[in-house]
Scaffold this motif. Structure first.
Motif, PDB file in Angstrom:
ATOM      1  N   ASP A 116       0.856  -1.192   0.000  1.00  0.00           N
ATOM      2  CA  ASP A 116       0.000   0.000   0.000  1.00  0.00           C
ATOM      3  C   ASP A 116       0.887   1.236   0.000  1.00  0.00           C
ATOM      4  O   ASP A 116       1.075   1.900   1.008  1.00  0.00           O
ATOM      5  N   GLN A 117       1.441   1.531  -1.164  1.00  0.00           N
ATOM      6  CA  GLN A 117       2.351   2.663  -1.322  1.00  0.00           C
ATOM      7  C   GLN A 117       1.982   3.436  -2.587  1.00  0.00           C
ATOM      8  O   GLN A 117       1.438   2.859  -3.539  1.00  0.00           O
TER       9      GLN A 117
ATOM     10  N   GLY B 270      -5.533  -6.330   8.095  1.00  0.00           N
ATOM     11  CA  GLY B 270      -4.503  -6.062   9.091  1.00  0.00           C
ATOM     12  C   GLY B 270      -3.110  -5.848   8.530  1.00  0.00           C
ATOM     13  O   GLY B 270      -2.150  -5.829   9.282  1.00  0.00           O
ATOM     14  N   GLN B 271      -2.981  -5.715   7.219  1.00  0.00           N
ATOM     15  CA  GLN B 271      -1.671  -5.513   6.607  1.00  0.00           C
ATOM     16  C   GLN B 271      -1.734  -4.367   5.608  1.00  0.00           C
ATOM     17  O   GLN B 271      -2.777  -4.103   5.026  1.00  0.00           O
ATOM     18  N   GLN B 272      -0.617  -3.690   5.433  1.00  0.00           N
ATOM     19  CA  GLN B 272      -0.524  -2.618   4.444  1.00  0.00           C
ATOM     20  C   GLN B 272      -0.170  -3.221   3.087  1.00  0.00           C
ATOM     21  O   GLN B 272       0.854  -2.899   2.472  1.00  0.00           O
ATOM     22  N   ALA B 273      -1.022  -4.126   2.641  1.00  0.00           N
ATOM     23  CA  ALA B 273      -0.777  -4.816   1.374  1.00  0.00           C
ATOM     24  C   ALA B 273      -2.112  -5.326   0.845  1.00  0.00           C
ATOM     25  O   ALA B 273      -3.147  -5.236   1.505  1.00  0.00           O
ATOM     26  N   GLY B 274      -2.071  -5.853  -0.355  1.00  0.00           N
ATOM     27  CA  GLY B 274      -3.280  -6.407  -0.945  1.00  0.00           C
ATOM     28  C   GLY B 274      -2.981  -7.037  -2.287  1.00  0.00           C
ATOM     29  O   GLY B 274      -1.818  -7.112  -2.714  1.00  0.00           O
ATOM     30  N   HIS B 275      -4.045  -7.517  -2.944  1.00  0.00           N
ATOM     31  CA  HIS B 275      -3.900  -8.110  -4.262  1.00  0.00           C
ATOM     32  C   HIS B 275      -4.663  -7.280  -5.290  1.00  0.00           C
ATOM     33  O   HIS B 275      -5.811  -6.914  -5.060  1.00  0.00           O
ATOM     34  N   VAL B 276      -3.997  -6.979  -6.383  1.00  0.00           N
ATOM     35  CA  VAL B 276      -4.660  -6.343  -7.521  1.00  0.00           C
ATOM     36  C   VAL B 276      -5.054  -7.442  -8.493  1.00  0.00           C
ATOM     37  O   VAL B 276      -4.190  -8.201  -8.950  1.00  0.00           O
ATOM     38  N   GLN B 277      -6.334  -7.556  -8.787  1.00  0.00           N
ATOM     39  CA  GLN B 277      -6.827  -8.564  -9.723  1.00  0.00           C
ATOM     40  C   GLN B 277      -6.984  -7.919 -11.093  1.00  0.00           C
ATOM     41  O   GLN B 277      -7.849  -7.062 -11.287  1.00  0.00           O
ATOM     42  N   LEU B 278      -6.126  -8.303 -12.005  1.00  0.00           N
ATOM     43  CA  LEU B 278      -6.137  -7.763 -13.360  1.00  0.00           C
ATOM     44  C   LEU B 278      -6.898  -8.717 -14.275  1.00  0.00           C
ATOM     45  O   LEU B 278      -6.507  -9.873 -14.418  1.00  0.00           O
ATOM     46  N   MET B 279      -8.005  -8.248 -14.861  1.00  0.00           N
ATOM     47  CA  MET B 279      -8.790  -9.069 -15.778  1.00  0.00           C
ATOM     48  C   MET B 279      -8.319  -8.838 -17.206  1.00  0.00           C
ATOM     49  O   MET B 279      -8.320  -7.699 -17.690  1.00  0.00           O
ATOM     50  N   VAL B 280      -7.911  -9.929 -17.864  1.00  0.00           N
ATOM     51  CA  VAL B 280      -7.379  -9.829 -19.226  1.00  0.00           C
ATOM     52  C   VAL B 280      -7.953 -10.965 -20.075  1.00  0.00           C
ATOM     53  O   VAL B 280      -8.547 -11.910 -19.555  1.00  0.00           O
TER      54      VAL B 280
END
Length: 361
Positions: free
Chosen positions: A301-302, A330-340
């Motif tokens: 998350d930056q 609870g974390q400064q992170a995540g997943h980006v789901q790219l649809m292609v």
């Protein structure tokens, strides 16, 4: 169209005014709350000074329950050559105007199928309607000149005109907008008193289902009060499905194989019907829905992370059809789901790995 009067400077009215002003139309703004009209004017949506004479088009952006009264007042004062409202229901206001004995040749109902969870002029944007359907409900009495003014408004807002019967429109929005909003609110209401440990497990699925429940209740009371019958009919059908689903789930608890089989069949039926309905939802640009492959990328998350991913996808020659973000609890992170496109998924995965991104399998 050279001049317009927007009556009601909330989200929809101000957004339409911003789009018109950006295209050189002289827009006059008025609201029952003068401060709200001044705010819209300060945003560049037009002027809160009264027009010197009749304008080309008056756009009434009032709550559905007030639309007919506001329109009737404007028409009696002769403030415009043409009159249009943007209420989310169409049959009721038209019948109210007919009951008042007004000449409706200068009037056309309309409904831009776009909005946000936020309301008021500060939430407005000039591109709110871009690419979205904008329903027009002319009658046999509607002058061609007024229909053309409405089409010009839709064009200036870069929306897509859709002509419908007023009552057919009301049944349609009950199905695709009003009923889903209530269902979303009912699901979200289950979270109000839920244990904190359970709420912390919320993922993208519950966020998707409850997103629209964040809308202003007062606005939705106005909307639903103007279209209660069709919405109630649909909720009655949903209620019947819920009853059957509850019975099927109870049957799954049984130790009797026959009852368990009936439970499985009941759950499978509702899930398969859900599949069949979901595939009818229009896809990108209103075209038939397509199946995309998901490439999930772990990000911190930056600032700048999304821009880097999109730039790297562009370098790989892959078009991102859609994108979703799932934040890690609870974390400064995540997943980006790219649809292609399916054939592009391995290309994108390999390219992003080469550039140091972590791909979730």
């Amino acid at each position: 169209m050279r001049t317009a009067l927007v009556i009601g400077t909330g989200l929809i009215g101000t957004s339409a005014a911003l789009a018109l002003a950006a295209r050189g139309v002289v827009v006059h703004l008025t609201d029952h709350d003068p401060e709200q009209a001044r705010t819209a004017a300060a945003l560049g949506a037009g002027t809160d000074e009264a027009p010197g004479g009749p304008v080309d088009l008056a756009i009434v952006a009032a709550p559905p329950a007030l639309v007919a009264g506001v329109l009737a007042d404007a028409m009696r004062r002769g403030v415009a050559r043409g009159y249009l409202d943007v209420a989310s229901v169409k049959g009721g206001p038209r019948r109210e105007l007919e009951a008042l004995g007004l000449d409706l040749s200068s009037y056309i109902g309309s409904h831009p199928m776009s909005g946000r969870e936020k309301s008021g002029p500060l939430a407005a944007t000039a591109d709110l309607f871009e690419g979205r359907p904008w329903v027009l409900t002319p009658t046999r009495d509607t002058d061609t000149e007024v229909l053309n003014l409405a089409l010009e408004l839709v064009s200036h807002c870069r929306a897509v005109p859709v002509v419908m019967d007023a009552d057919a429109h009301d049944r349609a929005v009950a199905l695709v907008s009003h009923m889903p909003h209530l269902v979303s609110s009912m699901v979200a209401a289950r979270l109000e008193n839920a244990e904190e440990a359970a709420v912390r497990l919320c993922g993208q699925g519950i966020r998707d289902v409850t997103r629209i429940a964040a809308s202003d209740p007062r606005m939705w009371i106005d909307i639903l009060s103007a279209n209660p019958g069709p919405v109630a009919d649909l909720l009655s059908d949903v209620s019947a499905d819920l009853d059957e689903t509850v019975r099927a789930l109870r049957a799954l608890q049984s130790s009797d194989d026959v009852k368990r089989g009936e439970g499985v069949a009941g759950i499978e039926d509702v899930l398969r019907r859900g599949n069949a309905g979901q595939v009818r939802v229009p896809g990108k640009h209103g075209s038939a829905p397509r199946v995309y492959e998901v490439v999930a990328v772990l990000i911190d998350d930056q600032p700048g992370q999304l821009a880097r991913i999109f730039a790297d996808a562009g370098m790989a020659g892959v078009n991102i059809e859609d994108v979703r973000i799932e934040h890690a609890t609870g974390q400064q992170a995540g997943h980006v789901q790219l649809m292609v496109e399916p054939k592009a998924a391995p290309v994108l995965s390999a390219a992003l790995r080469e550039r140091g991104w972590a791909i979730r399998q």
